[in-house]
Motif scaffolding. Structure first.
Motif, PDB file in Angstrom:
ATOM      1  N   ALA A   1       0.842  -1.208   0.000  1.00 15.69           N
ATOM      2  CA  ALA A   1       0.000   0.000   0.000  1.00 15.69           C
ATOM      3  C   ALA A   1       0.875   1.255   0.000  1.00 15.69           C
ATOM      4  CB  ALA A   1      -0.930  -0.006   1.206  1.00 15.69           C
TER       5      ALA A   1
ATOM      6  N   ALA B   1       2.509   1.961  -3.344  1.00 18.04           N
ATOM      7  CA  ALA B   1       1.558   2.552  -4.295  1.00 18.04           C
ATOM      8  C   ALA B   1       1.329   4.031  -3.985  1.00 18.04           C
ATOM      9  CB  ALA B   1       0.241   1.776  -4.270  1.00 18.04           C
ATOM     10  N   VAL B   2       1.274   4.377  -2.703  1.00 21.09           N
ATOM     11  CA  VAL B   2       1.089   5.791  -2.343  1.00 21.09           C
ATOM     12  C   VAL B   2       2.309   6.608  -2.803  1.00 21.09           C
ATOM     13  CG1 VAL B   2       0.820   7.443  -0.445  1.00 21.09           C
ATOM     14  CG2 VAL B   2      -0.471   5.309  -0.406  1.00 21.09           C
TER      15      VAL B   2
ATOM     16  N   GLU C   1       4.183   5.873  -5.294  1.00 23.14           N
ATOM     17  CA  GLU C   1       4.094   5.956  -6.759  1.00 23.14           C
ATOM     18  C   GLU C   1       3.113   7.055  -7.180  1.00 23.14           C
ATOM     19  OE1 GLU C   1       3.355   1.877  -7.782  1.00 23.14           O
ATOM     20  OE2 GLU C   1       5.510   1.420  -7.727  1.00 23.14           O
TER      21      GLU C   1
END
Lengths: 390, 390
Positions: free
Chosen positions: B265, B268-269, B271
């Protein structure tokens, strides 16, 4: 003869909005119930529907239901709840003026009721009493739990179904004093019919709400495919209603437009949401780890809730009232996120096992003093069941 | 003879914290300046440092600087600001008791001053006057803009450098009335020496702050590699100081631990943050599109700011004071995010061109009434320059 069925609500634990764009979401059953009690009456009483929370009683003579039964039983296609013919027929039956003006919003629920009643039970006189812990229209699956509890009670009334037999079955599958589980096969039947009711109420429901209300626990959703998880660790939450009305359609459209403008950033945020969903599902399925490392696992759930709320703010579906609730609970070291479409609606707050009752009361008072409405509830509870000894 | 140099501050526009984990960030120059004025004096006056904002004047006899000059010029290795020998020597010179107790925090700045002064200008008597628009210790690169303005002024004082010549050069490269650009080659020299000053003050600076203050505009950072962008569209912001002290080290460590617990998670944040950085850089470099589609481009910048703030909340570096500022500006349809380490510090708010002056004053009053301190500033301005006609 009298039966009672009790069906839980649902909430989206993680992945709301991401699911619209093909990413995984996870819904959990919510231990706030709709109760449907059906009591056999005499033919002269006809069919009576009592909606206790709305203080509304509707009644139809038995011959109205008899004519409806003829239609729904006459043709499989007609019995499709999407058939305009049958809906029109039921609308005629209700009559334009039979509902008080303020209750027009529940007309589709009444249509669903008459459709399910006549399809499942037929022209048998009875009084159906509905009451619910769940607020309506707050994204908590109130209509699905209405349909599920109604269908389960209707089947229990029939002698055709095995449901009735299980009423006398006190086996180890029972999950609570006075509650009787329904067989898996019967649950599938309940779910199928509840979905028909949902279709009448919502047009094109996703099927998540009725599936969660029927089978309970946790359901993962991705690209329209539902994966039922057959157990869940029990999680206690505080649910706070912002009392701010939402426009789900506009919120979904807004996220879609933001996705068009900032595809790369938004895609990454959705990926973060999917990762949160996957991790939550894993935690909720790890009962043994929950036993041995409860506070660590709880901490992880809380952290995932915080990460998720940040992502929801990123995609633009938060609301000042939601942020106010998050900040209020943060003062007590509690983590919150919106649940459902956002832009208002409900906020969930994880209640860790170690939280003192006094603190919990303080948090609730703090929120209620700000005009919000709080509900304590368990999530990941079992699905619809019959209540014994009514 | 008298010279004055003016160096901008910096702020992180996007990618703070993500940059620690190898993702791109973008810093922009901030149109709040440190001014360094140097006036030649007589040998009996020695060296005088006036820190106007701190109401502090420090003075050293010329022979102290002479002995320091001997050390810094005697050996290249000794002149390394990381050399404990030279720092100890300067500490001796300042004396343990020469600084008022409340000013101990600026001791490293004074050491940097003496190191740069003796290294660049040598034992020449002068009065150095420093004043700044920038708040200190707020993550706005105040120490770098101090070093950069000092180094540029020191070089301008020497006849060895080409800087002096450019003082008389009124060519088209000048970017404002009374301001004189410094040649690119000289800027590299200024940057190199300013970095040495930063090393004395911060131990292991990233080099971002001095690079932005020296060259201005926008600098992209990824994996320790800086990419200078040679222009930027002008963006106006409101900078609000929460006045909440930060513990950058603890915040960075907290994010690192969250990354360990929720790698997928969090990745992804990060990114999403990198995507925001890339998109912002693209927008800031598209001057022609800015001209033709200003409000659309501004809207995009604002939306990226909102997405970024959500990501920062996700990784756990926000603070109630930051959220209060974001919500306050949101009431006026303005978008804000924390800048820098978070947990307090400063919040930036995009001021769109169309925003009325009255509204802007209202926003500022609203924030100031809540105890915050506001600065209006441009970002993406040119870097250090000499001020003509002093």
């Amino acid at each position: 003869m009298e039966v009672e069925a009790r069906a839980p609500g649902k909430l989206i634990l993680a992945g709301e909005h991401a699911v619209v764009h093909g990413y995984a979401a996870v819904a959990a059953s919510l231990g706030l119930f709709t109760r449907c009690r059906i009591r056999r009456s005499t033919p002269s009483d006809g069919i009576c529907l009592q909606l206790l929370d709305l203080k509304l009683t509707l009644q139809w003579p038995l011959q109205d239901i008899e004519s409806l039964v003829k239609i729904v039983k006459s043709d499989v296609d007609l019995a499709d709840p999407n058939s305009p013919y049958i809906i029109e027929k039921i609308k005629d039956l209700i009559g334009e003026n039979s509902l008080p003006e303020a209750k027009i919003g529940i007309a589709s629920g009444v249509i669903a009721f008459l459709f399910l009643y006549s399809s499942i039970l037929g022209a048998i006189p009875a009084t159906v009493t509905i009451s619910a812990d769940l607020p309506m229209g707050a994204g908590l699956g109130s209509s699905a739990s209405f349909c599920v509890s109604l269908v389960a009670a209707l089947f229990a009334m029939t002698n055709m179904s095995a449901l009735n037999a299980s009423l006398n079955d006190n086996s180890e599958r029972n999950h609570g004093v006075g509650n009787v589980n329904i067989d898996e096969k019967d649950l599938e039947l309940v779910n199928k019919w509840a979905f028909k009711g949902e279709t009448i109420i919502h047009g094109r429901p996703s099927g998540i709400d009725n599936t969660v209300s029927t089978f309970g626990y946790v359901v993962k959703v991705k690209s329209g495919h539902l994966t039922r998880l057959h157990d869940s660790i029990p999680l206690k939450i505080l649910l706070t209603n912002t009392n701010v009305g939402r426009n789900t359609k506009a919120l979904v459209a807004g996220v879609g437009e933001r996705m068009q403008r900032h595809r790369k950033a938004m895609t990454a945020v959705f990926e973060a949401m999917e990762a949160i969903t996957e991790e939550l599902v894993e935690i909720l399925q790890s009962a043994s780890k929950w036993e041995s490392h409860r506070s660590e696992q709880e901490g992880k759930v809380e952290e995932l809730v915080e990460i998720n709320q940040g992502c929801l703010q990123s995609i633009g579906v938060s609301h000042p009232s939601i942020e106010l609730i998050c900040q209020t609970t943060a003062k007590y070291q509690l983590r919150s996120k919106l649940t459902g479409a956002g832009g208002g609606g409900c906020v969930l707050t994880i209640i860790p096992e170690g939280l003192g009752l006094k603190t919990l009361e303080k948090v609730k008072k703090d929120l209620e003093d700000q005009g919000f409405q709080c509900f304590e509830a368990a999530i990941g509870v079992a699905g619809v069941h019959l209540v014994q000894g009514v």
